[in-house]
Design a protein around this motif. Structure first.
Motif, short mmCIF file in Angstrom:
data_model
loop_
_atom_site.label_atom_id
_atom_site.label_comp_id
_atom_site.label_asym_id
_atom_site.label_seq_id
_atom_site.Cartn_x
_atom_site.Cartn_y
_atom_site.Cartn_z
N ARG A 8 0.70 -1.23 0.02
CA ARG A 8 0.19 0.01 -0.11
C ARG A 8 0.79 1.16 -0.04
N GLY A 9 0.50 2.17 -0.85
CA GLY A 9 1.21 3.37 -1.11
C GLY A 9 2.47 3.25 -1.60
N HIS A 10 2.89 2.39 -2.46
CA HIS A 10 4.05 1.96 -3.26
C HIS A 10 3.67 2.06 -4.74
N GLY A 11 2.35 2.19 -5.10
CA GLY A 11 2.14 2.42 -6.54
C GLY A 11 1.90 1.31 -7.20
N PRO A 12 1.67 -0.10 -6.84
CA PRO A 12 1.49 -1.12 -7.58
C PRO A 12 -0.07 -1.08 -8.27
N GLY A 13 -1.08 -0.42 -7.50
CA GLY A 13 -2.30 -0.53 -8.14
C GLY A 13 -2.74 -0.23 -9.49
N ASP A 14 -2.19 0.85 -9.93
CA ASP A 14 -2.53 1.45 -11.22
C ASP A 14 -1.97 0.36 -12.27
N PRO A 15 -0.29 -0.37 -12.18
CA PRO A 15 -0.15 -1.10 -13.13
C PRO A 15 -0.73 -2.44 -12.94
N LEU A 16 -1.31 -3.15 -11.82
CA LEU A 16 -1.98 -4.07 -11.76
C LEU A 16 -3.30 -4.04 -12.15
N VAL A 17 -4.06 -2.80 -12.11
CA VAL A 17 -5.19 -2.76 -12.75
C VAL A 17 -5.25 -2.79 -14.33
N ARG A 18 -4.06 -2.38 -14.78
CA ARG A 18 -3.85 -2.01 -16.24
C ARG A 18 -3.48 -3.42 -16.79
N THR A 19 -2.94 -4.51 -15.97
CA THR A 19 -2.58 -5.80 -16.51
C THR A 19 -4.01 -6.34 -16.38
#
Length: 82
Positions: A8-19
């Protein structure tokens, strides 16, 4: 519901959703639905940035708290089939 924990807070959310979106598009899905709770502001921001639209809200009790679950939908390219 996924607990991001130490990520959390390290930015993996956007790339994960894009994947997820890229996979769904490549597999021919017509839409993607993500579910979250209204109290998870970062998750809602990720959904909005990726182009998802809030379509449903439903109260529920989870983790010992009264929450509001949300369905966020993204329509994929026309002509795709699930």
């Amino acid at each position: 519901m996924l607990d991001a924990g130490p990520a959390r807070g390290h930015g993996p959310g956007d790339p994960l959703v894009r994947t997820v979106i890229d996979f769904a598009y490549g597999a021919g899905y017509r839409e993607v639905v993500l579910w979250t709770n209204d109290v998870l502001a970062a998750a809602r921001r990720i959904c909005r940035r990726a182009g998802f639209t809030l379509v449903t809200e439903k109260p529920h009790r989870s983790y010992g708290a009264d929450l509001v679950g949300q369905d966020w939908r993204l329509s994929l390219q026309e002509g795709a089939s699930q």
